[in-house]
Design a protein around this motif. Sequence first.
Motif, PDB file in Angstrom:
ATOM      1  N   LEU A   9      68.343  48.092  20.953  1.00  0.00           N
ATOM      2  CA  LEU A   9      69.223  47.860  22.095  1.00  0.00           C
ATOM      3  C   LEU A   9      68.545  46.992  23.148  1.00  0.00           C
ATOM      4  CD1 LEU A   9      70.895  51.360  22.588  1.00  0.00           C
ATOM      5  CD2 LEU A   9      71.979  49.256  21.803  1.00  0.00           C
ATOM      6  N   ARG A  10      67.248  47.187  23.336  1.00  0.00           N
ATOM      7  CA  ARG A  10      66.512  46.359  24.301  1.00  0.00           C
ATOM      8  C   ARG A  10      66.482  44.896  23.861  1.00  0.00           C
ATOM      9  NH1 ARG A  10      61.278  50.194  25.605  1.00  0.00           N
ATOM     10  NH2 ARG A  10      62.339  51.630  27.013  1.00  0.00           N
ATOM     11  N   LYS A  11      66.279  44.662  22.564  1.00  0.00           N
ATOM     12  CA  LYS A  11      66.285  43.281  22.058  1.00  0.00           C
ATOM     13  C   LYS A  11      67.651  42.638  22.262  1.00  0.00           C
ATOM     14  CE  LYS A  11      62.848  43.969  18.430  1.00  0.00           C
ATOM     15  NZ  LYS A  11      62.655  44.065  16.972  1.00  0.00           N
ATOM     16  N   GLU A  12      68.692  43.378  21.959  1.00  0.00           N
ATOM     17  CA  GLU A  12      70.041  42.845  22.120  1.00  0.00           C
ATOM     18  C   GLU A  12      70.361  42.601  23.594  1.00  0.00           C
ATOM     19  OE1 GLU A  12      74.559  43.765  20.548  1.00  0.00           O
ATOM     20  OE2 GLU A  12      72.970  45.203  20.164  1.00  0.00           O
ATOM     21  N   ALA A  13      69.865  43.471  24.459  1.00  0.00           N
ATOM     22  CA  ALA A  13      70.098  43.295  25.894  1.00  0.00           C
ATOM     23  C   ALA A  13      69.420  42.031  26.399  1.00  0.00           C
ATOM     24  CB  ALA A  13      69.575  44.509  26.660  1.00  0.00           C
ATOM     25  N   ALA A  14      68.220  41.754  25.923  1.00  0.00           N
ATOM     26  CA  ALA A  14      67.516  40.540  26.342  1.00  0.00           C
ATOM     27  C   ALA A  14      68.274  39.294  25.901  1.00  0.00           C
ATOM     28  CB  ALA A  14      66.104  40.542  25.765  1.00  0.00           C
ATOM     29  N   ARG A  15      69.025  39.412  24.833  1.00  0.00           N
ATOM     30  CA  ARG A  15      69.753  38.268  24.305  1.00  0.00           C
ATOM     31  C   ARG A  15      71.113  38.081  24.983  1.00  0.00           C
ATOM     32  NH1 ARG A  15      73.045  38.197  19.925  1.00  0.00           N
ATOM     33  NH2 ARG A  15      72.452  40.317  19.449  1.00  0.00           N
ATOM     34  N   ILE A  16      71.792  39.168  25.338  1.00  0.00           N
ATOM     35  CA  ILE A  16      73.183  39.083  25.777  1.00  0.00           C
ATOM     36  C   ILE A  16      73.366  39.166  27.293  1.00  0.00           C
ATOM     37  CG2 ILE A  16      75.389  40.317  25.715  1.00  0.00           C
ATOM     38  CD1 ILE A  16      74.902  40.945  22.856  1.00  0.00           C
ATOM     39  N   LEU A  17      72.619  40.023  27.964  1.00  0.00           N
ATOM     40  CA  LEU A  17      72.891  40.288  29.385  1.00  0.00           C
ATOM     41  C   LEU A  17      72.633  39.063  30.256  1.00  0.00           C
ATOM     42  CD1 LEU A  17      71.314  43.839  29.820  1.00  0.00           C
ATOM     43  CD2 LEU A  17      73.673  43.266  29.354  1.00  0.00           C
ATOM     44  N   ASN A  18      73.483  38.897  31.268  1.00  0.00           N
ATOM     45  CA  ASN A  18      73.256  37.819  32.231  1.00  0.00           C
ATOM     46  C   ASN A  18      72.322  38.334  33.344  1.00  0.00           C
ATOM     47  OD1 ASN A  18      74.831  39.359  33.957  1.00  0.00           O
ATOM     48  ND2 ASN A  18      76.637  38.061  33.753  1.00  0.00           N
ATOM     49  N   ASN A  19      72.070  37.525  34.349  1.00  0.00           N
ATOM     50  CA  ASN A  19      71.075  37.880  35.371  1.00  0.00           C
ATOM     51  C   ASN A  19      71.446  39.145  36.148  1.00  0.00           C
ATOM     52  OD1 ASN A  19      69.382  35.779  34.741  1.00  0.00           O
ATOM     53  ND2 ASN A  19      70.254  34.386  36.264  1.00  0.00           N
ATOM     54  N   ASP A  20      72.698  39.256  36.554  1.00  0.00           N
ATOM     55  CA  ASP A  20      73.109  40.435  37.321  1.00  0.00           C
ATOM     56  C   ASP A  20      73.014  41.710  36.478  1.00  0.00           C
ATOM     57  OD1 ASP A  20      73.648  38.804  39.470  1.00  0.00           O
ATOM     58  OD2 ASP A  20      75.765  38.548  38.930  1.00  0.00           O
ATOM     59  N   GLU A  21      73.489  41.620  35.240  1.00  0.00           N
ATOM     60  CA  GLU A  21      73.413  42.783  34.348  1.00  0.00           C
ATOM     61  C   GLU A  21      71.966  43.125  34.017  1.00  0.00           C
ATOM     62  OE1 GLU A  21      77.633  41.992  32.037  1.00  0.00           O
ATOM     63  OE2 GLU A  21      75.782  41.093  31.298  1.00  0.00           O
ATOM     64  N   TRP A  22      71.139  42.098  33.847  1.00  0.00           N
ATOM     65  CA  TRP A  22      69.720  42.336  33.548  1.00  0.00           C
ATOM     66  C   TRP A  22      69.036  43.015  34.730  1.00  0.00           C
ATOM     67  CZ3 TRP A  22      67.032  42.681  29.331  1.00  0.00           C
ATOM     68  CH2 TRP A  22      65.653  42.685  29.393  1.00  0.00           C
ATOM     69  N   THR A  23      69.377  42.622  35.942  1.00  0.00           N
ATOM     70  CA  THR A  23      68.807  43.250  37.130  1.00  0.00           C
ATOM     71  C   THR A  23      69.219  44.723  37.206  1.00  0.00           C
ATOM     72  OG1 THR A  23      68.916  41.132  38.283  1.00  0.00           O
ATOM     73  CG2 THR A  23      68.632  43.087  39.638  1.00  0.00           C
ATOM     74  N   ALA A  24      70.476  44.987  36.919  1.00  0.00           N
ATOM     75  CA  ALA A  24      70.956  46.375  36.925  1.00  0.00           C
ATOM     76  C   ALA A  24      70.248  47.189  35.852  1.00  0.00           C
ATOM     77  CB  ALA A  24      72.464  46.414  36.707  1.00  0.00           C
ATOM     78  N   TYR A  25      70.062  46.595  34.667  1.00  0.00           N
ATOM     79  CA  TYR A  25      69.349  47.303  33.601  1.00  0.00           C
ATOM     80  C   TYR A  25      67.897  47.560  34.001  1.00  0.00           C
ATOM     81  CZ  TYR A  25      66.555  48.050  29.472  1.00  0.00           C
ATOM     82  OH  TYR A  25      65.633  48.551  28.599  1.00  0.00           O
ATOM     83  N   LYS A  26      67.256  46.601  34.625  1.00  0.00           N
ATOM     84  CA  LYS A  26      65.857  46.777  35.032  1.00  0.00           C
ATOM     85  C   LYS A  26      65.727  47.904  36.063  1.00  0.00           C
ATOM     86  CE  LYS A  26      63.033  44.306  32.851  1.00  0.00           C
ATOM     87  NZ  LYS A  26      62.158  45.026  31.929  1.00  0.00           N
TER      88      LYS A  26
END
Length: 163
Positions: free
Chosen positions: A21-38
Amino acid sequence: MSSLTEEVKGLFEPRSQLLELRKEAARILNNDEWTAYKEVSSKLDSERRYTRRTFELEYADRVSEAQRRLIHKAGSVKRQLVDRRFGSDAFNKHQINRQAQLEVRSAHKRDMARIDDRECDALSTMLDSAKARVQAREKPIKDFQKAVDRRSGEDRRVRSWSR
């Protein structure tokens, strides 16, 4: 054999699922979603550190508490009609110590697995929304390419257009 295979899968599946799931998140999420995930990830990482640290600091206390509980359980009256010669010693010190340590370690592993499960749940919901966003963005492009493709019959089947 299948039970051993299932047991090994049960041990490694949650962690491998989290890594996928982490690999897929690095590939798909945009900046805002990545910030929320972080933010969620850092919160859960601090919870992992706290759980690990309390386990290390309170290990002896937890083991002694589990030992007391096991001794109390061993001393309770059991309504079994078994001759004394065939019974077992319920107050075996080494067995009680080993069982107490095993229970404390397994409780810690369950706590860590719950944190991993919470991260998997949060990440999968973020990925679902990101996939829906990507699909909504690409659908008009695919529909347009399909509508614009005016070749007839065999020519249309030979090569499909892609971005």
